[in-house]
Design a protein around this motif. Structure first.
Motif, PDB file in Angstrom:
ATOM      1  N   ALA A  32      44.205  97.548  13.894  1.00  0.00           N
ATOM      2  CA  ALA A  32      42.811  98.123  14.494  1.00  0.00           C
ATOM      3  C   ALA A  32      43.475  99.498  15.267  1.00  0.00           C
ATOM      4  O   ALA A  32      42.924 100.475  15.149  1.00  0.00           O
ATOM      5  CB  ALA A  32      42.404  97.355  15.456  1.00  0.00           C
ATOM      6  N   ALA A  33      44.984  99.436  15.888  1.00  0.00           N
ATOM      7  CA  ALA A  33      45.374 100.779  16.485  1.00  0.00           C
ATOM      8  C   ALA A  33      45.368 101.773  15.610  1.00  0.00           C
ATOM      9  O   ALA A  33      44.922 103.066  15.910  1.00  0.00           O
ATOM     10  CB  ALA A  33      46.673 100.351  17.081  1.00  0.00           C
ATOM     11  N   LYS A  34      45.726 101.750  14.230  1.00  0.00           N
ATOM     12  CA  LYS A  34      46.168 102.632  13.351  1.00  0.00           C
ATOM     13  C   LYS A  34      44.578 103.069  12.922  1.00  0.00           C
ATOM     14  O   LYS A  34      44.151 104.322  12.574  1.00  0.00           O
ATOM     15  CB  LYS A  34      46.809 102.382  12.106  1.00  0.00           C
ATOM     16  CG  LYS A  34      48.352 102.142  12.484  1.00  0.00           C
ATOM     17  CD  LYS A  34      48.993 101.873  11.015  1.00  0.00           C
ATOM     18  CE  LYS A  34      50.585 101.751  11.342  1.00  0.00           C
ATOM     19  NZ  LYS A  34      51.000 100.848  10.208  1.00  0.00           N
ATOM     20  N   GLY A  35      43.691 101.994  12.679  1.00  0.00           N
ATOM     21  CA  GLY A  35      42.264 102.564  12.330  1.00  0.00           C
ATOM     22  C   GLY A  35      41.648 103.530  13.384  1.00  0.00           C
ATOM     23  O   GLY A  35      41.098 104.334  13.169  1.00  0.00           O
ATOM     24  N   GLN A  36      41.981 103.242  14.666  1.00  0.00           N
ATOM     25  CA  GLN A  36      41.460 103.882  15.708  1.00  0.00           C
ATOM     26  C   GLN A  36      41.836 105.506  15.731  1.00  0.00           C
ATOM     27  O   GLN A  36      40.946 106.301  15.943  1.00  0.00           O
ATOM     28  CB  GLN A  36      41.846 103.197  17.412  1.00  0.00           C
ATOM     29  CG  GLN A  36      41.201 104.208  18.421  1.00  0.00           C
ATOM     30  CD  GLN A  36      41.505 103.566  19.544  1.00  0.00           C
ATOM     31  OE1 GLN A  36      42.415 102.669  19.887  1.00  0.00           O
ATOM     32  NE2 GLN A  36      40.685 103.619  20.629  1.00  0.00           N
ATOM     33  N   GLN A  37      43.047 105.789  15.293  1.00  0.00           N
ATOM     34  CA  GLN A  37      43.553 107.231  15.061  1.00  0.00           C
ATOM     35  C   GLN A  37      42.466 107.981  14.370  1.00  0.00           C
ATOM     36  O   GLN A  37      42.133 108.881  14.623  1.00  0.00           O
ATOM     37  CB  GLN A  37      44.890 107.256  14.755  1.00  0.00           C
ATOM     38  CG  GLN A  37      45.676 106.851  15.764  1.00  0.00           C
ATOM     39  CD  GLN A  37      47.165 106.855  15.359  1.00  0.00           C
ATOM     40  OE1 GLN A  37      47.567 107.098  14.125  1.00  0.00           O
ATOM     41  NE2 GLN A  37      48.284 106.319  15.924  1.00  0.00           N
TER      42      GLN A  37
END
Ligand code: HEC
Ligand code: HEC
Length: 214
Positions: A32-37
């Protein structure tokens, strides 16, 4: 004694099953953290940073099941010489640069965002729509939407998307696209069959009801 041995073997089996489950999830679930970027840099202008779109033609993505979001992103992309099964010039351009991992990560990110409830604007239209949503239209062979999208519109992962609180304009556009087969990524044409049995008025009413559903 015998009973205890069986019980401890059972406990080991349960533990094994649980650990393979965790393993399976870590390899399939997106980051999710990579998706957020990507969501912040590329998607926020149209879908808002947290996926609660404020533009009626752009769908809200907040709280949507990860599998469904990932599938849509894949479906917007033309692959192996075949045209995209979900045709959108805007989203077709957006997914060009996304890898399969990016699509998983974006699915994970939006699934973690909290959908903001919205109220239906036209209450009497929404009341007509509620009848279709909960009971279908038996005379016209329209099934109850609730049977697949669940009574509160949260859907049933991984196949049946969340539709509660979605912009009425977007929902109506999708129902029309399914009917005209401009959108053909529904499994076994399920939404196409349903939409062909619906009147324009029923589509408008059910879309209005869904926008206020929570
Ligand atoms: C220029 C505006 C715009 C941008 C930027 C944009 N989108 Fe979209 N998106 C749309 C529109 C319009 C649709 C509806 C397409 C249709 O008509 O089927 C859509 C549809 C979607 C859907 C389908 C939702 C559903 O409920 O089926 C997903 C998923 C999605 N976008 C994800 C993204 C992601 C991820 C990004 C960033 C990489 C992004 N979008 C960037 C405008 C945009
Ligand atoms: C038999 C199961 C089933 C029933 C009943 C059903 N749907 Fe669906 N619906 C689906 C599936 C599966 C999809 C996802 C298609 C895909 O993978 O893109 C879907 C997708 C949708 C979408 C697109 C959501 C989005 O974010 O783009 C809308 C809108 C929708 N359904 C509305 C309805 C309405 C309104 C009814 C009732 C009149 C209804 N559905 C009844 C199975 C069903």
């Amino acid at each position: 004694m015998q009973g205890m041995k069986v019980a401890s073997n059972m406990a080991i089996l349960v533990m094994l099953a649980a650990s393979t489950q965790i393993f399976a999830e870590t390899i399939t679930r997106g980051d999710a953290a990579k998706g957020q970027q990507i969501a912040t840099q590329v998607c926020a202008g149209c879908h808002n940073a947290d996926g609660n779109s404020v533009i009626p033609t752009n769908p809200s993505l907040a709280g949507q099941h990860a599998e469904y979001t990932t599938k849509q992103l894949m479906n917007f992309k033309a692959q192996d010489g075949k045209p995209a099964s979900r045709n959108s010039p805007i989203m077709g351009a957006m997914v060009m640069a996304l890898s399969p991992d990016d699509m998983k990560n974006l699915g994970a990110y939006y699934a973690q965002q909290t959908p903001k409830p919205r109220g239906a604007k036209d209450k009497s239209l929404a009341q007509q729509g509620e009848k279709v949503y909960r009971g279908g239209n038996i005379d016209a062979s329209v099934p109850a939407c609730a049977s697949c999208h669940s009574p509160n519109g949260a859907g049933i992962p991984p196949v049946y998307p969340r539709i509660a609180g979605q912009h009425a304009e977007y929902t109506l556009a999708q129902l029309r696209a399914f009917r005209k087969e401009e959108r053909t990524n529904d499994n076994n044409q399920v939404m196409h069959m349903i939409a062909t049995h619906m009147s324009e008025k029923e589509m408008q009413a059910v879309a209005e009801f869904i926008s206020g559903l929570r």
